[in-house]
Write a protein that holds these residues in place. Structure first.
Motif, PDB file in Angstrom:
ATOM      1  N   LEU A  19     -10.236 -12.346 -39.033  1.00  0.00           N
ATOM      2  CA  LEU A  19     -11.696 -12.006 -38.990  1.00  0.00           C
ATOM      3  C   LEU A  19     -12.806 -11.924 -39.009  1.00  0.00           C
ATOM      4  O   LEU A  19     -13.409 -13.458 -39.088  1.00  0.00           O
ATOM      5  N   GLN A  20     -14.126 -11.291 -39.037  1.00  0.00           N
ATOM      6  CA  GLN A  20     -15.824 -11.621 -38.263  1.00  0.00           C
ATOM      7  C   GLN A  20     -16.502 -11.062 -39.029  1.00  0.00           C
ATOM      8  O   GLN A  20     -16.485  -9.789 -38.219  1.00  0.00           O
ATOM      9  N   PRO A  21     -16.731 -11.223 -40.006  1.00  0.00           N
ATOM     10  CA  PRO A  21     -17.793 -10.472 -40.834  1.00  0.00           C
ATOM     11  C   PRO A  21     -19.090 -10.333 -40.418  1.00  0.00           C
ATOM     12  O   PRO A  21     -19.352 -11.682 -39.346  1.00  0.00           O
ATOM     13  N   LYS A  22     -20.087  -9.593 -40.670  1.00  0.00           N
ATOM     14  CA  LYS A  22     -21.350  -9.518 -39.606  1.00  0.00           C
ATOM     15  C   LYS A  22     -22.132  -9.614 -41.122  1.00  0.00           C
ATOM     16  O   LYS A  22     -22.848 -10.274 -40.984  1.00  0.00           O
ATOM     17  N   THR A  23     -22.033  -9.956 -42.206  1.00  0.00           N
ATOM     18  CA  THR A  23     -22.727 -10.220 -43.588  1.00  0.00           C
ATOM     19  C   THR A  23     -22.027 -11.723 -43.866  1.00  0.00           C
ATOM     20  O   THR A  23     -21.317 -11.270 -44.347  1.00  0.00           O
ATOM     21  N   LEU A  24     -23.510 -11.916 -44.684  1.00  0.00           N
ATOM     22  CA  LEU A  24     -22.945 -13.255 -45.491  1.00  0.00           C
ATOM     23  C   LEU A  24     -21.923 -12.466 -47.090  1.00  0.00           C
ATOM     24  O   LEU A  24     -20.891 -13.460 -47.252  1.00  0.00           O
ATOM     25  N   ALA A  29     -16.900 -11.772 -49.942  1.00  0.00           N
ATOM     26  CA  ALA A  29     -16.365 -11.120 -50.635  1.00  0.00           C
ATOM     27  C   ALA A  29     -14.441 -11.157 -49.564  1.00  0.00           C
ATOM     28  O   ALA A  29     -13.588 -11.627 -50.717  1.00  0.00           O
ATOM     29  N   MET A  30     -14.887 -11.146 -48.707  1.00  0.00           N
ATOM     30  CA  MET A  30     -13.451 -11.776 -47.905  1.00  0.00           C
ATOM     31  C   MET A  30     -12.599 -13.203 -48.539  1.00  0.00           C
ATOM     32  O   MET A  30     -11.501 -12.764 -48.526  1.00  0.00           O
ATOM     33  N   LEU A  31     -13.607 -14.022 -48.941  1.00  0.00           N
ATOM     34  CA  LEU A  31     -12.991 -15.450 -49.147  1.00  0.00           C
ATOM     35  C   LEU A  31     -12.319 -14.865 -50.264  1.00  0.00           C
ATOM     36  O   LEU A  31     -11.587 -15.872 -50.711  1.00  0.00           O
ATOM     37  N   ALA A  32     -13.225 -14.862 -51.570  1.00  0.00           N
ATOM     38  CA  ALA A  32     -12.569 -14.290 -52.363  1.00  0.00           C
ATOM     39  C   ALA A  32     -11.780 -13.230 -53.224  1.00  0.00           C
ATOM     40  O   ALA A  32     -11.005 -13.958 -53.118  1.00  0.00           O
ATOM     41  N   ALA A  33     -11.322 -12.357 -52.191  1.00  0.00           N
ATOM     42  CA  ALA A  33     -10.148 -11.758 -52.530  1.00  0.00           C
ATOM     43  C   ALA A  33      -8.692 -13.016 -51.938  1.00  0.00           C
ATOM     44  O   ALA A  33      -8.142 -12.191 -52.380  1.00  0.00           O
ATOM     45  N   ASP A  34      -9.022 -13.679 -51.219  1.00  0.00           N
ATOM     46  CA  ASP A  34      -8.466 -14.785 -50.554  1.00  0.00           C
ATOM     47  C   ASP A  34      -8.931 -15.855 -49.931  1.00  0.00           C
ATOM     48  O   ASP A  34      -9.423 -16.182 -48.514  1.00  0.00           O
ATOM     49  N   PRO A  35      -8.769 -16.877 -50.884  1.00  0.00           N
ATOM     50  CA  PRO A  35      -9.583 -17.997 -50.749  1.00  0.00           C
ATOM     51  C   PRO A  35      -8.554 -19.529 -50.037  1.00  0.00           C
ATOM     52  O   PRO A  35      -9.238 -20.074 -49.093  1.00  0.00           O
ATOM     53  N   ALA A  36      -7.737 -18.473 -49.228  1.00  0.00           N
ATOM     54  CA  ALA A  36      -6.593 -19.663 -48.250  1.00  0.00           C
ATOM     55  C   ALA A  36      -7.331 -18.919 -46.521  1.00  0.00           C
ATOM     56  O   ALA A  36      -6.447 -20.124 -45.458  1.00  0.00           O
ATOM     57  N   THR A  38      -8.998 -19.496 -43.228  1.00  0.00           N
ATOM     58  CA  THR A  38      -9.641 -20.343 -42.945  1.00  0.00           C
ATOM     59  C   THR A  38     -11.002 -20.657 -41.600  1.00  0.00           C
ATOM     60  O   THR A  38     -11.246 -19.541 -41.138  1.00  0.00           O
ATOM     61  N   PRO A  39     -12.355 -20.975 -42.806  1.00  0.00           N
ATOM     62  CA  PRO A  39     -13.843 -21.138 -41.785  1.00  0.00           C
ATOM     63  C   PRO A  39     -13.494 -21.731 -40.501  1.00  0.00           C
ATOM     64  O   PRO A  39     -12.538 -22.582 -40.173  1.00  0.00           O
ATOM     65  N   PHE A  40     -14.468 -20.483 -39.550  1.00  0.00           N
ATOM     66  CA  PHE A  40     -13.969 -21.032 -38.464  1.00  0.00           C
ATOM     67  C   PHE A  40     -15.216 -21.243 -38.091  1.00  0.00           C
ATOM     68  O   PHE A  40     -16.480 -20.165 -38.241  1.00  0.00           O
ATOM     69  N   ALA A  41     -15.891 -22.211 -37.489  1.00  0.00           N
ATOM     70  CA  ALA A  41     -17.475 -22.198 -36.890  1.00  0.00           C
ATOM     71  C   ALA A  41     -17.617 -22.539 -35.410  1.00  0.00           C
ATOM     72  O   ALA A  41     -17.603 -21.845 -34.309  1.00  0.00           O
ATOM     73  N   ASP A  66     -14.007 -16.097 -39.212  1.00  0.00           N
ATOM     74  CA  ASP A  66     -15.015 -16.620 -38.007  1.00  0.00           C
ATOM     75  C   ASP A  66     -16.664 -15.897 -38.614  1.00  0.00           C
ATOM     76  O   ASP A  66     -17.286 -14.816 -38.887  1.00  0.00           O
ATOM     77  N   LEU A  67     -16.824 -17.146 -39.165  1.00  0.00           N
ATOM     78  CA  LEU A  67     -18.514 -17.322 -38.735  1.00  0.00           C
ATOM     79  C   LEU A  67     -19.822 -16.926 -38.299  1.00  0.00           C
ATOM     80  O   LEU A  67     -21.056 -16.961 -38.454  1.00  0.00           O
ATOM     81  N   GLY A  68     -19.035 -16.921 -36.689  1.00  0.00           N
ATOM     82  CA  GLY A  68     -20.476 -16.782 -35.722  1.00  0.00           C
ATOM     83  C   GLY A  68     -21.401 -15.561 -35.957  1.00  0.00           C
ATOM     84  O   GLY A  68     -22.309 -15.959 -35.311  1.00  0.00           O
ATOM     85  N   ALA A  69     -20.990 -14.900 -36.587  1.00  0.00           N
ATOM     86  CA  ALA A  69     -22.422 -13.293 -36.738  1.00  0.00           C
ATOM     87  C   ALA A  69     -22.668 -13.715 -37.458  1.00  0.00           C
ATOM     88  O   ALA A  69     -23.800 -12.588 -37.805  1.00  0.00           O
ATOM     89  N   LEU A  70     -22.804 -14.446 -38.288  1.00  0.00           N
ATOM     90  CA  LEU A  70     -24.345 -14.430 -39.984  1.00  0.00           C
ATOM     91  C   LEU A  70     -24.907 -15.102 -39.544  1.00  0.00           C
ATOM     92  O   LEU A  70     -24.683 -16.488 -39.394  1.00  0.00           O
TER      93      LEU A  70
END
Length: 300
Positions: A19-24, A29-36, A38-41, A66-70
């Protein structure tokens, strides 16, 4: 005849969603929906850990965030009270940034994190969230009185770094939170800082012991001191007894004693014994303070 080494169990199938969200807000919201998730930097800690799990047949993460686009994760900026270092800032960026003298300690550590490839990819936020006792970024940030910024859909909160790190691979980050930035307060005056690291070689090595220090001088005396030791406890530790003894003294007046490091809890492992670590920490603290007494001898 030698017994053959048992081969690791083989995974039948692997399916990881990326998953690659474009905004924080989208990421939270993705993390709240599924806290499991795995964040990736930078991936410099995640990839080796997952490769080892895969080799032995353990389950891989079902989904990567994937947090690279934030945009909120990148950049280094200052306001009236503090510096804000985005959690996605790499060691190479910290190494090369035009930061004031008190950041010499973090710049020196950045030069010794892994090799050039790790410095180009590894991030300061990942280093803190991985929470290794030997994380090179932690002692410098403790010496700088750094805090971390944590965001979730519930809001944003700030914690001192010493309260964020709880133990080996343990942090105060809630499952629905992301570490978005590291905050370092402004300081004024004659500030000197430095970093010492002991390892089996200069690059691409896990620290045996590391020491970070920052001192503020006034009229030839130490007005403020902050000293932190890493890889000698489950979490890097400040040395409050030594810091108190140094305040008001001239450089070199206060002898560093083993008792001032008593609260450290070094362990025996493949890299060194606990006794060796304790002695090495004492030597490195003495060496670094002697070097800070002669600012012209500092090497960034």
């Amino acid at each position: 005849m030698l017994n053959p080494v048992a081969a690791p169990p083989r995974l039948v199938s692997v399916s990881t969603i990326w998953l690659q969200p474009k905004t924080l807000p989208e990421a939270l919201a993705m993390l709240a929906a599924d806290p499991a998730l795995t964040p990736f930097a930078g991936g410099t800690d995640l990839y080796p850990a997952q490769a080892a799990r895969f080799a032995w047949g353990e389950a891989l993460p079902e989904a990567i965030l994937d947090l690279g686009a934030l945009p909120e994760f990148w950049g280094i900026a200052a306001d009236a009270t503090q510096w804000r270092i985005g959690a996605g800032a790499t060691w190479a960026q910290l190494r090369d940034a035009a930061l004031p003298a008190e950041f010499d300690v973090l710049r020196a550590a950045s030069c010794q994190v892994g090799g050039a490839q790790i410095q180009n990819r590894g991030t300061i936020g990942g280093n803190l969230c991985n929470a290794s006792p030997a994380a090179d970024g932690v002692p410098p940030l403790l010496a700088l009185d750094a805090a971390v910024e944590l965001a979730s859909l519930r809001g944003t909160r700030t914690l001192p770094l010493g309260k964020f790190l709880l133990g080996n691979r343990q942090t105060e980050r809630a499952p629905d939170e992301l570490l978005t930035a590291v905050l370092v307060p402004h300081r004024a005056g004659d500030l000197r800082s430095g970093f010492e690291k002991l390892g089996a070689r200069h690059y691409l090595v896990i620290s045996i012991v590391m020491v970070a220090a920052m001192v503020r001088m006034e009229a030839g005396r130490i007005a403020e001191a902050a000293i932190a030791v890493g890889a000698c406890s489950a979490v890097a530790q400040r040395l409050p007894a030594l810091e108190a003894a140094l305040r008001g003294s001239r450089p070199g007046e206060v002898a560093v004693t083993p008792g001032q490091l008593d609260h450290l809890a070094p362990i025996d492992d493949a890299r060194a014994t606990g006794a060796y670590r304790r002695e090495a920490a004492l030597v490195l603290v003495r060496r670094l303070l002697a070097r800070l007494a002669l600012p012209e001898a500092l090497v960034a």
